[in-house]
Design a protein around this motif. Structure first.
Motif, short mmCIF file in Angstrom:
data_model
loop_
_atom_site.label_atom_id
_atom_site.label_comp_id
_atom_site.label_asym_id
_atom_site.label_seq_id
_atom_site.Cartn_x
_atom_site.Cartn_y
_atom_site.Cartn_z
N VAL A 205 -4.96 9.79 0.11
CA VAL A 205 -5.15 8.78 -0.92
C VAL A 205 -4.44 7.49 -0.48
CG1 VAL A 205 -4.67 8.12 -3.30
CG2 VAL A 205 -5.29 10.47 -2.77
N VAL A 206 -5.12 6.37 -0.68
CA VAL A 206 -4.49 5.07 -0.44
C VAL A 206 -4.59 4.27 -1.73
CG1 VAL A 206 -4.50 2.95 0.91
CG2 VAL A 206 -5.10 5.12 2.00
N LEU B 172 0.82 -1.20 0.00
CA LEU B 172 0.00 0.00 0.00
C LEU B 172 0.86 1.25 0.00
CD1 LEU B 172 -2.68 -0.93 2.70
CD2 LEU B 172 -3.03 -0.85 0.23
N GLU B 173 0.39 2.25 -0.72
CA GLU B 173 0.98 3.58 -0.67
C GLU B 173 -0.06 4.55 -0.13
OE1 GLU B 173 4.19 3.42 -4.37
OE2 GLU B 173 2.28 4.49 -4.63
N ILE B 174 0.32 5.30 0.87
CA ILE B 174 -0.58 6.28 1.49
C ILE B 174 0.01 7.67 1.28
CG2 ILE B 174 -1.62 7.10 3.64
CD1 ILE B 174 -1.53 4.23 4.66
N GLY C 232 8.53 10.60 1.71
CA GLY C 232 8.35 9.59 2.75
C GLY C 232 8.31 10.23 4.12
N PHE C 233 7.27 9.94 4.90
CA PHE C 233 7.04 10.61 6.17
C PHE C 233 6.61 9.58 7.21
CE2 PHE C 233 5.31 14.07 8.87
CZ PHE C 233 6.31 15.00 8.69
N ARG D 66 3.92 2.20 2.80
CA ARG D 66 4.76 3.39 2.91
C ARG D 66 3.86 4.63 2.87
NH1 ARG D 66 8.24 4.40 -2.65
NH2 ARG D 66 6.57 4.10 -4.20
N THR D 67 4.23 5.62 3.68
CA THR D 67 3.40 6.81 3.84
C THR D 67 4.19 8.04 3.43
OG1 THR D 67 4.10 6.97 6.17
CG2 THR D 67 2.04 5.81 5.71
#
Length: 330
Positions: A252-253, A143-145, A189-190, A204-205
C-alpha cells in the motif's frame, strides 16, 4: 554489440532457480527464443522447465564473460557482486535488470556508465511495484509505503537473509490500512530502498507479516536474536523451514490525498513477473541507468501485472490516472 536493441533473443537469468528467478525465467521463456537459467548449481538450473541450464560463478570474471557471449540482457536475481556484474554487462553493451532491494547495491550500480545499454533497477515488489504505486498517488506530499508479506510463503534463502540483516535497522512503527482481509495493521519502519530512491526524507517504508504475533516479534526477540551470529544462524534455519501463516501479500502507498494498493498470492511470483515484464520492455527504453518508475508508465504496467492473477486498486484519487477502481484477474 551483444545487447543491440533489435537482438534481444538470448536472456540470461542469474540466480534463475531461486524463488523469484524461477518465476521470472518461466515467464521470459514464453516471450524470448532462448532463456538461460544460470548459477553455481547446474543441477538446480536444470530444474526450470523451458530454459537452458548453465553453470556460472559470477565471482569468476572469465566465467561471467563466457555467460555473456551472445546475450542481449541479464536479469540479476541474486545479491552477489551485483555492481561488478552490472559493469561487465554494460561494458559489453548487454542490458541489465536487477531485482535487488538493497539501497547500497542499487547506489553502487547507479554510478556506472551504461554507454549504449540500459540498466533498470527497483524491479520487484518493493522496490518496484511500490515505486509505480507511488507515482500513481504522488502529488509531492510525504508518502507512506506499507509492505505486508505472507509468512507462510516459501521465500528463498537470499530473501530471508536480507530480511534478517535488515531487522537491525527496524525503526518506529505506525498504522496503515491494507486491503481486505487484512485491514488496519501495525507496520515497523524497514529499510526498503524506496525511501531513498523515491526521495530521502519524503518517504517512509514499513513492514508487517500476515501473522500479527510474528509481526510483533520483529521489534522484540527476533530483532535482538539476529544481532548475534549464532542467533542469526538459528533464525535463518527456522525461517527457511517453518512457515506460519499464508502466502497472501499486499503493498500500500498512501499520501495526503490518495491510497493505492496491489496484492494477491505469492510475493515471489509477483516480484518475478514484474522483473520479467521489465525485461520484455527493454527494447523500447532509452540507454542509461534508471529505476523502474523512470522508464515505465505505471498504470498500464500495473494493469498487465494484475492480469496474472493479482489485484490492483487505484484508490479514490490515483493521481488522476485510474480513479476509484480495482483490477482483479484472480
Amino acid at each position: 554489440m551483444a545487447g543491440h536493441r533489435d537482438a534481444l533473443r538470448r536472456i540470461v537469468v542469474l540466480g534463475g532457480y531461486g524463488a523469484v528467478g524461477r518465476e521470472a525465467a518461466g515467464a521470459l521463456a514464453a516471450w524470448f527464443p532462448e532463456v538461460v537459467v544460470a548459477g553455481r548449481s547446474l543441477a538446480k538450473a536444470q530444474g526450470v522447465p523451458g530454459t537452458v541450464p548453465l553453470k556460472v560463478d559470477v565471482s569468476d570474471p572469465a566465467d561471467l564473460d563466457r555467460a555473456l557471449d551472445g546475450t542481449g540482457a541479464v536479469l540479476m536475481c541474486v545479491e552477489r557482486d551485483n555492481a561488478r556484474v552490472a559493469e561487465a554487462c554494460l561494458r559489453r553493451g548487454v542490458h541489465y535488470v536487477d531485482v535487488s532491494a538493497s539501497h547500497e547495491v542499487l547506489a553502487a550500480i547507479e554510478k556506472l556508465d551504461a554507454g549504449d545499454a540500459t540498466a533498470v533497477l527497483s524491479v520487484g515488489l518493493a522496490p518496484g511495484v511500490t515505486n509505480l504505486l507511488a507515482r500513481l498517488c504522488g502529488d509531492g506530499s510525504p508518502l507512506e509505503i506499507g509492505v505486508l508479506i505472507g509468512s507462510g510463503e516459501r521465500h528463498g534463502p537470499g530473501a530471508v537473509e536480507w530480511t534478517l540483516d535488515a531487522l537491525g535497522e527496524v525503526g518506529p512503527s505506525w498504522r496503515m490500512r491494507f486491503p481486505e482481509p487484512f485491514g488496519r495493521r501495525t507496520v515497523h519502519g524497514f529499510p526498503f530502498a524506496d525511501q531513498h530512491t523515491l526521495g530521502a526524507g519524503r518517504v517512509r517504508t514499513g513492514l508487517c507479516l500476515d501473522s500479527r504475533p510474528l509481526t510483533a516479534l520483529l521489534t522484540g526477540p527476533v530483532a535482538r536474536m539476529v544481532r548475534a551470529p549464532r542467533g542469526r544462524a538459528a533464525a535463518l534455519a527456522a525461517l527457511t523451514r517453518l512457515h506460519v501463516g499464508g502466502d497472501r501479500f499486499a503493498v500500500v502507498v498512501s499520501s495526503g490525498r490518495a491510497s493505492v494498493s496491489f496484492g494477491g498470492r505469492s510475493q515471489s511470483r509477483a516480484s518475478g513477473l514484474a522483473a520479467a515484464l521489465v525485461v520484455r520492455r527493454l527494447a523500447g527504453m532509452p540507454p542509461g541507468v534508471r529505476h523502474i518508475d523512470e522508464v515505465v508508465e505505471p498504470l498500464p504496467f500495473l494493469r498487465e501485472l494484475a492480469s496474472f492473477g493479482f489485484t490492483l486498486d487505484t484508490g479514490a484519487g490515483g493521481g488522476g490516472r485510474g480513479g476509484s477502481r480495482a483490477y482483479d484477474a484472480g
